[in-house]
Design an enzyme around this catalytic site. Structure first.
Site, short mmCIF file in Angstrom:
data_model
loop_
_atom_site.label_atom_id
_atom_site.label_comp_id
_atom_site.label_asym_id
_atom_site.label_seq_id
_atom_site.Cartn_x
_atom_site.Cartn_y
_atom_site.Cartn_z
N GLY A 121 0.83 -1.21 0.00
CA GLY A 121 0.00 0.00 0.00
C GLY A 121 0.86 1.25 0.00
O GLY A 121 1.89 1.29 0.67
N ARG A 171 1.03 -4.99 -5.31
CA ARG A 171 1.14 -6.07 -4.32
C ARG A 171 1.63 -7.36 -4.98
O ARG A 171 1.28 -8.46 -4.57
CB ARG A 171 -0.19 -6.27 -3.61
CG ARG A 171 -0.61 -5.08 -2.74
CD ARG A 171 -1.70 -5.43 -1.78
NE ARG A 171 -2.26 -4.28 -1.10
CZ ARG A 171 -1.77 -3.74 0.02
NH1 ARG A 171 -0.69 -4.26 0.57
NH2 ARG A 171 -2.35 -2.70 0.58
N ASP A 228 5.19 -5.55 5.88
CA ASP A 228 5.59 -6.94 6.16
C ASP A 228 5.69 -7.79 4.89
O ASP A 228 6.64 -8.58 4.76
CB ASP A 228 4.65 -7.58 7.19
CG ASP A 228 3.17 -7.40 6.84
OD1 ASP A 228 2.87 -6.67 5.88
OD2 ASP A 228 2.34 -8.01 7.53
N THR A 239 4.58 1.59 6.46
CA THR A 239 3.17 1.19 6.49
C THR A 239 2.40 2.15 7.38
O THR A 239 2.87 2.51 8.46
CB THR A 239 2.94 -0.25 6.99
OG1 THR A 239 1.56 -0.40 7.33
CG2 THR A 239 3.77 -0.59 8.20
N ASP A 255 -0.05 1.28 8.92
CA ASP A 255 -0.61 0.47 10.01
C ASP A 255 0.29 0.43 11.26
O ASP A 255 -0.17 0.05 12.34
CB ASP A 255 -0.83 -0.97 9.54
CG ASP A 255 -1.90 -1.07 8.47
OD1 ASP A 255 -2.63 -0.08 8.28
OD2 ASP A 255 -2.00 -2.12 7.83
N ASP A 296 2.56 -1.68 12.07
CA ASP A 296 2.56 -3.01 12.67
C ASP A 296 3.86 -3.78 12.47
O ASP A 296 3.90 -4.99 12.63
CB ASP A 296 1.37 -3.82 12.14
CG ASP A 296 1.38 -3.96 10.62
OD1 ASP A 296 2.28 -3.39 9.97
OD2 ASP A 296 0.50 -4.64 10.09
N ARG A 313 -5.48 -4.01 9.69
CA ARG A 313 -5.97 -5.38 9.47
C ARG A 313 -5.89 -6.24 10.72
O ARG A 313 -6.89 -6.79 11.17
CB ARG A 313 -5.07 -6.06 8.43
CG ARG A 313 -5.44 -5.78 7.04
CD ARG A 313 -4.63 -6.68 6.14
NE ARG A 313 -4.79 -6.31 4.76
CZ ARG A 313 -3.80 -6.03 3.93
NH1 ARG A 313 -2.56 -6.12 4.35
NH2 ARG A 313 -4.05 -5.71 2.69
O1 F6P Z 1 -1.14 -0.98 3.54
C1 F6P Z 1 -1.91 -1.34 4.64
C2 F6P Z 1 -3.36 -1.08 4.36
O2 F6P Z 1 -3.57 0.30 4.30
C3 F6P Z 1 -4.28 -1.78 5.34
O3 F6P Z 1 -4.51 -1.06 6.50
C4 F6P Z 1 -5.51 -2.02 4.50
O4 F6P Z 1 -6.23 -3.13 4.96
C5 F6P Z 1 -4.94 -2.27 3.16
O5 F6P Z 1 -3.72 -1.60 3.09
C6 F6P Z 1 -5.81 -1.85 2.01
O6 F6P Z 1 -5.22 -2.31 0.84
P1 F6P Z 1 -5.57 -1.89 -0.63
O7 F6P Z 1 -4.87 -0.60 -0.90
O8 F6P Z 1 -5.04 -3.00 -1.44
O9 F6P Z 1 -7.05 -1.72 -0.70
#
Ligand code: F6P
Length: 344
Positions: A10, A72, A103, A125, A127, A129, A171
């Site tokens: 992300g 991704r 991660d 990130t 997050d 985490d 998440r």
């Molecule tokens: O990168 C982490 C995150 O922002 C999470 O918190 C979230 O669940 C996910 O990415 C969303 O992913 P995408 O951009 O693929 O919708």
């Protein structure tokens, strides 16, 4: 020396500031040349490159997103993709690859490091985490955006005497919800780390409509959180990304419905979603990401391959890449106790 850079997973406010600081430090202090790989691991797999130098990165201190693009893509799914990465690094005469990611992306970097590729990691990130670092850049920005949204939702909830449920990202780790809940004065905060009892939540909501209280309520919910009566996390559909992650989303609406049914108070839900990842980084994240970029250039100079730049106790240090990803950094019991006190 020629350095490749990629950003994966992300996107995250601050990525461009890391790239800028790394390229400027590498060029000016050490005479390095740089090459950008576009769109995460897809770049070195499919040989998608772009030039990177002092001119390209000029002015990139405050711009959100990533100038390199991201994806991704997971090259660990097929050994042939790893061979393509090795071949493309060789063809582009890249000596060292700097990988900025969370991660998943850093997990791939760890594996490549074990296979003999010279990699250096930078923790990214929203997050927050990742283990082994006190914080990742982008987290402060996400919390600031979510807190501003919550501040705004207070005034409309107050006017209508409603319950407002705000769903934020996270998440498996509820750091964004925790910080937003505290900074935004939430009446209740739901985290993935602890299932929520509906009667406990509704008790907190009802209390705010009781004598001497404010006559509205504000609830912050992490997208990965659950009510105790739910079997699974709430997902948008059945699809999974290349790393096996489901698309979370919808818990806020489900919780809002349950609150309204249980308490009779009119309830609305809001999903902040990707707004939390967009736009300019905060001043804190601009400085932190610049520090990471400068340090990453010095790590290359010192040959600290297979390691990641990390913030520990105010200092930027180098830690083994694997230590960042072997365990998700989740919200600990001491924070759950803090929430209990604030929500009473
Ligand atoms: O990168 C982490 C995150 O922002 C999470 O918190 C979230 O669940 C996910 O990415 C969303 O992913 P995408 O951009 O693929 O919708």
């Amino acid at each position: 020396m020629r350095i490749g850079i990629l950003t994966g997973g992300g996107d995250c406010p601050g990525l461009n500031s890391v790239i800028r600081a790394l390229v400027l430090t590498g060029e000016k202090r050490h005479g390095y040349q740089f090459l950008g790989f576009r769109d995460g691991w897809k770049g070195p797999v499919d040989n998608l490159t772009m030039p990177l130098d002092g001119d390209t990165v000029r002015g990139q201190y405050d711009r959100g997103g990533t100038m390199l693009g991201t994806s991704r893509t997971n090259p660990l799914k097929d050994p042939a993709l790893i061979d393509k990465i090795k071949a493309n690094l060789k063809a582009n005469k890249v000596d060292v690859l700097v990988v900025m990611g969370g991660d998943d992306t850093l997990g791939v970097a760890t594996k490549l490091g074990e296979l003999g590729i010279k990699v250096i990691g930078v923790p990214k990130t929203i997050d927050n985490d990742l283990s082994a670092t006190d914080t990742t850049f982008g987290f402060d920005t996400a919390v600031s955006i979510a807190t501003e949204a919550v501040d705004r939702l207070h005034t409309t909830a107050r006017s209508h005497h409603r319950v407002l449920v705000v769903e934020v990202m996270g998440r498996h780790a509820g750091w964004i919800a925790l910080h937003t809940g505290i900074a935004g004065g939430a009446d209740y905060t739901m985290l993935p780390e602890q299932d929520t009892d509906l009667s406990d939540l509704c008790g907190a909501v009802n209390r705010e409509f009781g004598p001497g209280r404010k006559n509205y309520a504000l609830v912050v919910v992490s997208e990965g959180a659950k009510l105790a009566r739910m079997k699974e996390q709430t997902v948008q559909d059945d699809s999974q990304d290349a790393f096996g992650h489901v698309k979370l989303g919808g818990i806020g609406a489900a919780v809002a419905k349950a609150i309204e049914q249980e308490t009779g108070h009119e309830t609305r839900s809001v999903v902040l979603g990707h707004t939390q990842r967009g736009g300019s980084p905060t001043a804190f994240d601009r400085v932190l990401s610049t520090r990471y970029g400068v340090f990453a250039a010095e790590m290359i100079h010192q040959g600290r391959y297979g390691q990641m730049a990390a913030l520990q106790g105010g200092e930027i240090v180098a830690v083994p890449l694997a230590s960042a990803t072997e365990q998700t950094k989740t919200v600990g019991p001491e924070w759950l106790e803090v929430l209990k006190v604030l929500q009473a």
